[in-house]
Design an enzyme around this catalytic site. Sequence first.
Site, PDB file in Angstrom:
ATOM      1  N   ASP A   1      -1.267  11.456 -11.823  1.00 57.09           N
ATOM      2  CA  ASP A   1      -1.007  12.814 -12.323  1.00 57.09           C
ATOM      3  C   ASP A   1      -0.884  12.791 -13.846  1.00 57.09           C
ATOM      4  O   ASP A   1      -1.374  13.683 -14.541  1.00 57.09           O
ATOM      5  CB  ASP A   1       0.286  13.376 -11.698  1.00 57.09           C
ATOM      6  CG  ASP A   1       0.185  13.462 -10.186  1.00 57.09           C
ATOM      7  OD1 ASP A   1      -0.874  13.861  -9.686  1.00 57.09           O
ATOM      8  OD2 ASP A   1       1.170  13.114  -9.506  1.00 57.09           O
TER       9      ASP A   1
ATOM     10  N   HIS B   1       4.295  14.506  -5.824  1.00 55.21           N
ATOM     11  CA  HIS B   1       2.860  14.237  -5.884  1.00 55.21           C
ATOM     12  C   HIS B   1       2.110  15.060  -4.836  1.00 55.21           C
ATOM     13  O   HIS B   1       1.429  14.527  -3.968  1.00 55.21           O
ATOM     14  CB  HIS B   1       2.600  12.728  -5.710  1.00 55.21           C
ATOM     15  CG  HIS B   1       1.138  12.387  -5.833  1.00 55.21           C
ATOM     16  ND1 HIS B   1       0.415  12.573  -6.983  1.00 55.21           N
ATOM     17  CD2 HIS B   1       0.256  11.907  -4.923  1.00 55.21           C
ATOM     18  CE1 HIS B   1      -0.842  12.211  -6.791  1.00 55.21           C
ATOM     19  NE2 HIS B   1      -0.965  11.819  -5.545  1.00 55.21           N
TER      20      HIS B   1
HETATM   21  N1  LIG Z   1      -0.593   8.215  -5.241  1.00 53.22           N
HETATM   22  C1  LIG Z   1      -1.781   8.616  -5.653  1.00 53.22           C
HETATM   23  O1  LIG Z   1      -1.924   9.117  -6.782  1.00 53.22           O
HETATM   24  C2  LIG Z   1      -2.980   8.440  -4.800  1.00 53.22           C
HETATM   25  C3  LIG Z   1      -2.835   8.082  -3.487  1.00 53.22           C
HETATM   26  N2  LIG Z   1      -3.931   7.878  -2.711  1.00 53.22           N
HETATM   27  C4  LIG Z   1      -3.657   7.497  -1.329  1.00 53.22           C
HETATM   28  O2  LIG Z   1      -3.924   6.109  -1.185  1.00 53.22           O
HETATM   29  C5  LIG Z   1      -4.267   5.851   0.174  1.00 53.22           C
HETATM   30  C6  LIG Z   1      -5.571   5.060   0.224  1.00 53.22           C
HETATM   31  O3  LIG Z   1      -6.641   5.861  -0.270  1.00 53.22           O
HETATM   32  P1  LIG Z   1      -8.075   5.218  -0.527  1.00 53.22           P
HETATM   33  O4  LIG Z   1      -7.919   3.935  -1.275  1.00 53.22           O
HETATM   34  O5  LIG Z   1      -8.923   6.275  -1.115  1.00 53.22           O
HETATM   35  O6  LIG Z   1      -8.520   4.922   0.958  1.00 53.22           O
HETATM   36  P2  LIG Z   1      -9.619   3.857   1.473  1.00 53.22           P
HETATM   37  O7  LIG Z   1      -9.966   4.275   2.847  1.00 53.22           O
HETATM   38  O8  LIG Z   1     -10.706   3.708   0.457  1.00 53.22           O
HETATM   39  O9  LIG Z   1      -8.820   2.486   1.479  1.00 53.22           O
HETATM   40  C7  LIG Z   1      -7.682   2.367   2.275  1.00 53.22           C
HETATM   41  C8  LIG Z   1      -7.541   0.917   2.655  1.00 53.22           C
HETATM   42  O10 LIG Z   1      -6.387   0.837   3.483  1.00 53.22           O
HETATM   43  C9  LIG Z   1      -6.692  -0.065   4.527  1.00 53.22           C
HETATM   44  N3  LIG Z   1      -5.859   0.222   5.688  1.00 53.22           N
HETATM   45  C10 LIG Z   1      -5.993   1.231   6.572  1.00 53.22           C
HETATM   46  N4  LIG Z   1      -5.069   1.123   7.545  1.00 53.22           N
HETATM   47  C11 LIG Z   1      -4.337   0.016   7.264  1.00 53.22           C
HETATM   48  C12 LIG Z   1      -3.233  -0.632   7.901  1.00 53.22           C
HETATM   49  N5  LIG Z   1      -2.734  -0.168   9.028  1.00 53.22           N
HETATM   50  N6  LIG Z   1      -2.717  -1.723   7.323  1.00 53.22           N
HETATM   51  C13 LIG Z   1      -3.240  -2.209   6.186  1.00 53.22           C
HETATM   52  N7  LIG Z   1      -4.305  -1.655   5.554  1.00 53.22           N
HETATM   53  C14 LIG Z   1      -4.831  -0.554   6.081  1.00 53.22           C
HETATM   54  C15 LIG Z   1      -8.160   0.173   4.822  1.00 53.22           C
HETATM   55  O11 LIG Z   1      -8.719  -0.951   5.453  1.00 53.22           O
HETATM   56  C16 LIG Z   1      -8.732   0.380   3.432  1.00 53.22           C
HETATM   57  O12 LIG Z   1      -9.120  -0.838   2.848  1.00 53.22           O
HETATM   58  C17 LIG Z   1      -4.380   7.217   0.845  1.00 53.22           C
HETATM   59  O13 LIG Z   1      -3.189   7.480   1.543  1.00 53.22           O
HETATM   60  C18 LIG Z   1      -4.557   8.163  -0.315  1.00 53.22           C
HETATM   61  O14 LIG Z   1      -4.135   9.466  -0.010  1.00 53.22           O
HETATM   62  C19 LIG Z   1      -5.193   7.969  -3.198  1.00 53.22           C
HETATM   63  C20 LIG Z   1      -5.396   8.326  -4.504  1.00 53.22           C
HETATM   64  C21 LIG Z   1      -4.321   8.661  -5.389  1.00 53.22           C
HETATM   65  O1  LIG Z   2      -5.512  13.931  -3.427  1.00 55.30           O
HETATM   66  C1  LIG Z   2      -5.473  12.939  -2.686  1.00 55.30           C
HETATM   67  O2  LIG Z   2      -5.541  12.980  -1.450  1.00 55.30           O
HETATM   68  C2  LIG Z   2      -5.322  11.611  -3.347  1.00 55.30           C
HETATM   69  C3  LIG Z   2      -4.324  11.747  -4.399  1.00 55.30           C
HETATM   70  O3  LIG Z   2      -3.147  11.732  -4.156  1.00 55.30           O
HETATM   71  C4  LIG Z   2      -4.791  12.088  -5.736  1.00 55.30           C
HETATM   72  O4  LIG Z   2      -5.978  11.939  -6.065  1.00 55.30           O
HETATM   73  O5  LIG Z   2      -3.947  12.513  -6.540  1.00 55.30           O
END
Ligand SMILES: NC(=O)C1=CN([C@@H]2O[C@H](COP(=O)(O)OP(=O)(O)OC[C@H]3O[C@@H](n4cnc5c(N)ncnc54)[C@H](O)[C@@H]3O)[C@@H](O)[C@H]2O)C=CC1
Ligand SMILES: O=C([O-])CC(=O)C(=O)O
Length: 332
Positions: free
Chosen positions: A121, A154
């Site tokens: 953010d 967030h």
């Molecule tokens: N805090 C923030 O600003 C942000 C948070 N996110 C969050 O991060 C998380 C991951 O997003 P992405 O990387 O885009 O997803 P992605 O699908 O590209 O990667 C997620 C990874 O988690 C692994 N995974 C799934 N289930 C699992 C389990 N039970 N145990 C261990 N590993 C597991 C998958 O194998 C994959 O490698 C989501 O919840 C998303 O909403 C994403 C972007 C920004």
């Molecule tokens: O929007 C989503 O689902 C992933 C996230 O938290 C972000 O990009 O800020």
Amino acid sequence: MQPNSDAIQRLARISAHLDPPNLQVRGFLGQQQLEDALTGMDLVIIPAGVPRKPGMTRDDLFNINAGIVKTLSEGITKCCPKAIVNLIRNPVNSTVPIAAEILKKAGCYDPRQLLGVTMLDVVRANTFVVFNYLKAEVLGLDPREVDVPVVGGHAGVTIFPLLSQVKPPCSFTTEEVNYLTSRIQNGGTEVVEVKKKSKKCSRIVCMSKLCGIADLCFKAKAGAGSATLSMAYAAIKFADSCLRGLRGAASIVQCAFVPSQVTELPFFASKVRLGRNGVEEIYPLGPLNENERSRLIAALNFRIEPDLLDQFSAAAKLRFLIQILLVLSREL
Ligand SMILES: NC(=O)C1=CN([C@@H]2O[C@H](COP(=O)(O)OP(=O)(O)OC[C@H]3O[C@@H](n4cnc5c(N)ncnc54)[C@H](O)[C@@H]3O)[C@@H](O)[C@H]2O)C=CC1
Ligand SMILES: O=C([O-])CC(=O)C(=O)O
């Protein structure tokens, strides 16, 4: 993609080219190797989880991602109870309280060590402010010096940029504040959603064109997940700050979603000073202008939808979720 052990080992081999040369990269896979992965860690970053699809809110991920938090948090209590935890997985506003309850239950909860990562953010806010109307260039500012505090949480209106506290000081018209606030709050959704030709989108695209970044942020994933590279950048930036704090560097300040007494909410994103114990100091909100005061009230009054409450009660079959219900009912 669910990685198999070959994919993990390949990733580990590629990452082993990163500097510094004494960096060790090892790959672990699955529950059976969780303890090996966690033992002895000073910092645990948790990005694992399911990203949202178009039309979903971050809260829609609660039921799926809460279970993963439980498994990993229990692993932390067993293998590295003193580690600093950076929780990236969504919904951050709920997964951090879940992790807190699990750590408490295991008797190793230190509120200074649990941080929800809201760095993206701040990264977005800095970028949008720098690009917005080319203020940085016009004012002769170094874009790297621009710092926009983003507090609250967030998700949606809980993402709360304090535009009156931008450093170096900038002033914005009401229209600019509205545009920037909405853009920062909806940054994640911009990436997740399939591009729509709505009025709002055209306005933002048009403003982006004015700034010379035509349409860069739109349809980025177009239904194929959420922010990945910008998140990786934000995660590294935040983790590096935590590590520098752990090594004793002074004045490391970042925003993070932490256990808090800044408002009546038990968890709140604020500027925090990072140090040897994790969060050494949580800064108050600072002076808010009239607009920010009313927006903050909207954010603090943010309520979960009734259908989400139904999902919570379904999930409450599990004991740990009952505890979370209590936390959430206090929070919301
Ligand atoms: N805090 C923030 O600003 C942000 C948070 N996110 C969050 O991060 C998380 C991951 O997003 P992405 O990387 O885009 O997803 P992605 O699908 O590209 O990667 C997620 C990874 O988690 C692994 N995974 C799934 N289930 C699992 C389990 N039970 N145990 C261990 N590993 C597991 C998958 O194998 C994959 O490698 C989501 O919840 C998303 O909403 C994403 C972007 C920004
Ligand atoms: O929007 C989503 O689902 C992933 C996230 O938290 C972000 O990009 O800020």
